[in-house]
Motif scaffolding. Sequence first.
Motif, PDB file in Angstrom:
ATOM      1  N   VAL A  38       0.814  -1.094  -0.059  1.00 37.96           N
ATOM      2  CA  VAL A  38       0.045  -0.028   0.023  1.00 37.96           C
ATOM      3  C   VAL A  38       0.859   1.348  -0.086  1.00 37.96           C
ATOM      4  CG1 VAL A  38      -1.935   1.246   1.135  1.00 37.96           C
ATOM      5  CG2 VAL A  38      -1.837  -1.482   1.146  1.00 37.96           C
ATOM      6  N   THR A  39       1.744   1.251   0.789  1.00 38.97           N
ATOM      7  CA  THR A  39       2.808   2.512   0.865  1.00 38.97           C
ATOM      8  C   THR A  39       3.395   2.586  -0.438  1.00 38.97           C
ATOM      9  OG1 THR A  39       3.189   2.313   3.255  1.00 38.97           O
ATOM     10  CG2 THR A  39       4.829   3.286   2.108  1.00 38.97           C
ATOM     11  N   PHE A  40       3.866   1.383  -0.992  1.00 39.31           N
ATOM     12  CA  PHE A  40       4.675   1.490  -2.179  1.00 39.31           C
ATOM     13  C   PHE A  40       4.090   2.099  -3.268  1.00 39.31           C
ATOM     14  CE2 PHE A  40       7.091   0.339  -6.044  1.00 39.31           C
ATOM     15  CZ  PHE A  40       8.303   0.392  -5.554  1.00 39.31           C
ATOM     16  N   LEU A  41       2.595   1.817  -3.268  1.00 35.91           N
ATOM     17  CA  LEU A  41       1.914   2.261  -4.465  1.00 35.91           C
ATOM     18  C   LEU A  41       1.256   3.579  -4.073  1.00 35.91           C
ATOM     19  CD1 LEU A  41      -0.460  -0.730  -5.525  1.00 35.91           C
ATOM     20  CD2 LEU A  41       1.333   0.504  -6.685  1.00 35.91           C
ATOM     21  N   GLU A  42       0.780   3.908  -2.927  1.00 33.76           N
ATOM     22  CA  GLU A  42       0.497   5.308  -2.616  1.00 33.76           C
ATOM     23  C   GLU A  42       1.414   6.290  -2.681  1.00 33.76           C
ATOM     24  OE1 GLU A  42      -3.496   5.548   0.317  1.00 33.76           O
ATOM     25  OE2 GLU A  42      -1.633   4.867   1.275  1.00 33.76           O
ATOM     26  N   LYS A  43       2.684   6.060  -2.172  1.00 36.37           N
ATOM     27  CA  LYS A  43       3.913   7.031  -1.828  1.00 36.37           C
ATOM     28  C   LYS A  43       5.022   6.918  -2.790  1.00 36.37           C
ATOM     29  CE  LYS A  43       6.309   9.090   1.796  1.00 36.37           C
ATOM     30  NZ  LYS A  43       7.239   8.574   2.861  1.00 36.37           N
TER      31      LYS A  43
END
Length: 174
Positions: A38-43
């Motif tokens: 999630v962090t990789f895609l969002e940020k």
Amino acid sequence: MNQVKVKARSIKDIRELANLVRAISTKLNGEQDRFPIVTFLEKNLGEIDEDFSFGVLSKNKMGNNHGLTDPRDNTILIREDVYFNAINENGRDRFTMAHELGHYLMHTRDELVFTRNQIKLKSYEDSEWQANTFASELLMPEYLITKDDNIFTLMNRFGVSKSAAKVRLNKLGY
């Protein structure tokens, strides 16, 4: 239903790409067995690729699609329930997000060829096989799996579903 034929890729090639993504994530987020999808895609991906866009849409807008990658505008869209389930560590939904990342990294710039369902694609030319293989390699890297692992250790350590863990162990011959 159409299939999408893409540039042929081996498991080795896909594994190298997944390991590269893990290495980038480690530099940005620290070392972790459980990939922070999630962090990789969002940020993170937006920091690396300024053309990338990530969106979360309602079930009404996405319909039966859990995720979509649009190669024309460098976008990954995730259905709202899948997104929130992934935040809450649901293995199937984490896999869906990793699968869409695989499409983005491997197929966005490819010349996609749509084929009729009657034509049997070689797995290494099938966009869905490639994206599933990428998700598996990213979330459950071979170098972190031992002969002592089982379905439940993979589920707990990597945040994946029971079926994904079972398939991964079978493919690795454990």
